[in-house]
Design a protein around this motif. Structure first.
Motif, PDB file in Angstrom:
ATOM      1  N   VAL A 171       0.837  -1.198   0.000  1.00 13.09           N
ATOM      2  CA  VAL A 171       0.000   0.000   0.000  1.00 13.09           C
ATOM      3  C   VAL A 171       0.873   1.249   0.000  1.00 13.09           C
ATOM      4  CG1 VAL A 171      -1.750  -1.273   1.298  1.00 13.09           C
ATOM      5  CG2 VAL A 171      -0.205   0.279   2.510  1.00 13.09           C
ATOM      6  N   ARG A 172       0.255   2.346  -0.427  1.00 15.93           N
ATOM      7  CA  ARG A 172       0.963   3.616  -0.419  1.00 15.93           C
ATOM      8  C   ARG A 172       1.274   4.019   1.016  1.00 15.93           C
ATOM      9  NH1 ARG A 172       1.193   6.820  -4.529  1.00 15.93           N
ATOM     10  NH2 ARG A 172      -0.780   6.131  -5.443  1.00 15.93           N
ATOM     11  N   PRO A 173       2.541   4.325   1.344  1.00 16.09           N
ATOM     12  CA  PRO A 173       2.883   4.730   2.712  1.00 16.09           C
ATOM     13  C   PRO A 173       2.000   5.876   3.187  1.00 16.09           C
ATOM     14  CG  PRO A 173       4.875   4.378   1.440  1.00 16.09           C
ATOM     15  CD  PRO A 173       3.731   4.286   0.468  1.00 16.09           C
ATOM     16  N   GLY A 174       1.552   5.758   4.432  1.00 20.11           N
ATOM     17  CA  GLY A 174       0.690   6.784   4.994  1.00 20.11           C
ATOM     18  C   GLY A 174      -0.774   6.586   4.690  1.00 20.11           C
ATOM     19  N   GLY A 232       4.966  -4.020  -8.497  1.00 16.36           N
ATOM     20  CA  GLY A 232       6.170  -3.321  -8.949  1.00 16.36           C
ATOM     21  C   GLY A 232       6.414  -2.014  -8.245  1.00 16.36           C
ATOM     22  N   GLU A 233       5.342  -1.386  -7.729  1.00 16.57           N
ATOM     23  CA  GLU A 233       5.488  -0.123  -7.014  1.00 16.57           C
ATOM     24  C   GLU A 233       5.941  -0.399  -5.577  1.00 16.57           C
ATOM     25  OE1 GLU A 233       4.849   3.295  -7.960  1.00 16.57           O
ATOM     26  OE2 GLU A 233       5.162   2.324  -9.906  1.00 16.57           O
ATOM     27  N   VAL A 234       6.888   0.410  -5.098  1.00 16.09           N
ATOM     28  CA  VAL A 234       7.365   0.249  -3.725  1.00 16.09           C
ATOM     29  C   VAL A 234       6.374   0.889  -2.764  1.00 16.09           C
ATOM     30  CG1 VAL A 234       9.204   0.824  -2.091  1.00 16.09           C
ATOM     31  CG2 VAL A 234       9.780   0.167  -4.440  1.00 16.09           C
ATOM     32  N   GLY A 235       6.001   0.164  -1.735  1.00 18.26           N
ATOM     33  CA  GLY A 235       5.087   0.679  -0.732  1.00 18.26           C
ATOM     34  C   GLY A 235       5.212  -0.109   0.558  1.00 18.26           C
ATOM     35  N   GLU A 236       4.284   0.149   1.469  1.00 20.65           N
ATOM     36  CA  GLU A 236       4.331  -0.507   2.780  1.00 20.65           C
ATOM     37  C   GLU A 236       3.731  -1.907   2.695  1.00 20.65           C
ATOM     38  OE1 GLU A 236       3.173   0.334   7.469  1.00 20.65           O
ATOM     39  OE2 GLU A 236       2.332   1.613   5.901  1.00 20.65           O
ATOM     40  N   VAL A 237       4.375  -2.851   3.376  1.00 22.34           N
ATOM     41  CA  VAL A 237       3.892  -4.230   3.434  1.00 22.34           C
ATOM     42  C   VAL A 237       2.779  -4.322   4.481  1.00 22.34           C
ATOM     43  CG1 VAL A 237       4.496  -6.644   3.859  1.00 22.34           C
ATOM     44  CG2 VAL A 237       6.159  -5.108   2.762  1.00 22.34           C
ATOM     45  N   VAL A 238       1.607  -4.777   4.041  1.00 22.46           N
ATOM     46  CA  VAL A 238       0.455  -4.973   4.916  1.00 22.46           C
ATOM     47  C   VAL A 238       0.060  -6.443   4.840  1.00 22.46           C
ATOM     48  CG1 VAL A 238      -2.008  -4.438   5.225  1.00 22.46           C
ATOM     49  CG2 VAL A 238      -0.365  -2.600   4.768  1.00 22.46           C
ATOM     50  N   VAL A 247       6.233  -5.996  -5.101  1.00 18.64           N
ATOM     51  CA  VAL A 247       5.986  -7.321  -5.669  1.00 18.64           C
ATOM     52  C   VAL A 247       6.786  -7.467  -6.956  1.00 18.64           C
ATOM     53  CG1 VAL A 247       4.241  -8.835  -6.686  1.00 18.64           C
ATOM     54  CG2 VAL A 247       3.698  -7.506  -4.633  1.00 18.64           C
ATOM     55  N   LEU A 248       7.515  -8.568  -7.065  1.00 12.74           N
ATOM     56  CA  LEU A 248       8.254  -8.872  -8.287  1.00 12.74           C
ATOM     57  C   LEU A 248       7.327  -9.530  -9.298  1.00 12.74           C
ATOM     58  CD1 LEU A 248      11.578 -10.354  -6.840  1.00 12.74           C
ATOM     59  CD2 LEU A 248      11.318  -8.199  -8.074  1.00 12.74           C
ATOM     60  N   GLY A 296       9.255   4.225  -2.728  1.00 11.05           N
ATOM     61  CA  GLY A 296       8.270   4.319  -1.658  1.00 11.05           C
ATOM     62  C   GLY A 296       8.348   5.583  -0.827  1.00 11.05           C
ATOM     63  N   LYS A 297       9.299   6.455  -1.100  1.00  8.34           N
ATOM     64  CA  LYS A 297       9.441   7.678  -0.297  1.00  8.34           C
ATOM     65  C   LYS A 297       8.407   8.714  -0.709  1.00  8.34           C
ATOM     66  CE  LYS A 297      14.261   7.951   1.225  1.00  8.34           C
ATOM     67  NZ  LYS A 297      15.482   8.785   1.146  1.00  8.34           N
TER      68      LYS A 297
END
Length: 411
Positions: A259-262, A270-276, A297-298, A404-405
């Protein structure tokens, strides 16, 4: 490459796995509502029977470590703040303090570590030297349970006492190691310094710390194939490395979102985000537990033959914040800007300056030239949400790194 799998679940056709997970999901949500006082309150009014897809799952609120800690401190009359379902076998403590159960309802391997140990090459009848703490925290117990489920024996080395641990390695000649990579390196270095051989030690499952490729190569030079696993005291195993060495394969007993951080908004693969993570644990049914870790996710299945989704590994922390002109700004506020302006793919709040002269710029990725009215609207949204005067810098699509920043503090 095809593998010797722990069980048939690892080679399932992805569609069958997804169908099985989505069939189990509403039952787990209903179980949490009925058996966990905290989730009875948190998920009040939710029709569990309707939570049958990842889209539906994404409508549920996140649970964070801070929520667990607050509930445990505020509701001492309820064991573990009301999040546990049933009576645990044991309760452990992590810094905070935060207390985690060993759920009795989850069988002999409640953290599901046996799967990762098997992928690392540990087999029944072998002996593993466990280099995790057995005091207060559950890490040592997690490995013990997995080894026992495999039919392997363990030596509870713990941490510290390296001279005694080295002597045990020399006397017992274990085939495997399970613990932190830093302790394994110390023990191997001491063995080399003393001119001692450990010919049987060929496999290791390491966790709890970063283990970069250079360290994996160092272990290999010393005769040990080291594999990593991603696990937490709350969730158990999340993902594990295989002989393919291409990312970490997600465990069969969890549902993982990025998920999108925050925010709780899922991101594309493929997008970097927070692991839930949502667990299927009956004893500790955590629903949409936000780990605070960044990953992605690869694409495609692993060359080892396992068909579950793969994570890139640990890519940093998602809990980003900064203090600007005496006020805190959080990743969630930047996520809200993106939510209000869905035509934006990525955005990043960049803070620069010195000596109390903070300069705040919201960098955005755009494809066509945006009209001036849009930029003004975006500046007003950012100001409303952050209470800061924010400039907008439009960049070509693909300019911002996929890391993810949402906040970058350059001061």
């Amino acid at each position: 490459m095809s593998g010797d799998f722990f069980d048939a679940l690892e080679a399932r056709e992805p569609g069958r796995r997804e169908a099985a997970l989505m069939a189990a999901l509403p039952l787990q949500v209903a179980h949490a509502q009925a058996s966990s006082p905290a989730y009875t309150e948190l998920l009040a009014g939710i029709d569990a029977a309707g939570i049958v897809s990842r889209t539906a799952l994404a409508t549920l609120p996140l649970t964070r470590k801070s929520s667990l800690a607050f509930a445990q401190a505020a509701r001492r009359a309820l064991r573990l703040g009301g999040y546990a379902a049933g009576t645990p076998r044991r309760i452990f403590q992590s810094p905070g303090p935060l207390y985690e159960p060993e759920p009795a309802a989850d069988g002999p391997d409640p953290w599901r570590i046996a799967r990762a140990l098997h992928a690392a090459g540990v087999r029944a009848g072998q002996l593993a030297h466990v280099g995790f703490s057995y005091h207060l925290t559950p890490a040592g117990a997690m490995m013990e349970a997995g080894l026992r489920a495999l039919g392997a024996a363990s030596f509870p080395g713990g941490v510290g006492n390296t001279e005694q641990q080295l002597q045990a390695l020399l006397d017992l000649q274990p085939e495997a190691y399970a613990g932190t990579p830093s302790l394994l390196r110390i023990l191997l270095e001491k063995a080399v310094e003393g001119g001692h051989a450990l010919p049987g030690l060929r496999r290791a499952l390491v966790s709890g710390e970063a283990c970069p490729p250079a360290l994996v190569a160092w272990f290999a030079e010393h005769g040990v194939d080291a594999y990593q696993c991603y696990a937490t005291a709350d969730l158990g195993l999340i993902a594990y490395e295989t002989a393919a060495r291409e990312g970490l394969v997600v465990d069969e007993g969890v549902i993982v979102e990025i998920v999108r951080p925050g925010s709780g908004d899922p991101l594309p693969d493929g997008e970097v985000g927070e692991v839930v993570v949502t667990t299927l644990s009956p004893g500790y049914p955590l629903i949409r537990f936000a780990t605070g870790d960044l990953s992605a996710v690869l694409p495609g299945p692993s060359p080892c033959g396992r068909t579950n989704r793969r994570l890139r590994g640990w890519l940093g922390r998602a809990d980003q914040s900064a203090k600007v002109r005496g006020m805190f700004v959080h990743a969630g506020q930047v996520a809200d800007v993106l939510k209000r302006h869905p035509e934006l793919r990525r955005a990043r709040l960049v803070i620069s300056g010195e000596l109390a002269r903070d300069h705040v710029v919201l960098q955005i990725e755009v494809t066509p030239t945006l009209p001036e009215a849009f930029v003004e609207s975006l500046m007003q949204t950012a100001r409303d949400l952050t209470k800061l005067r924010v400039e907008v810098e439009a960049l070509p699509s693909g300019s911002l790194p996929n890391d993810g920043k949402l906040i970058e503090d350059r001061r």
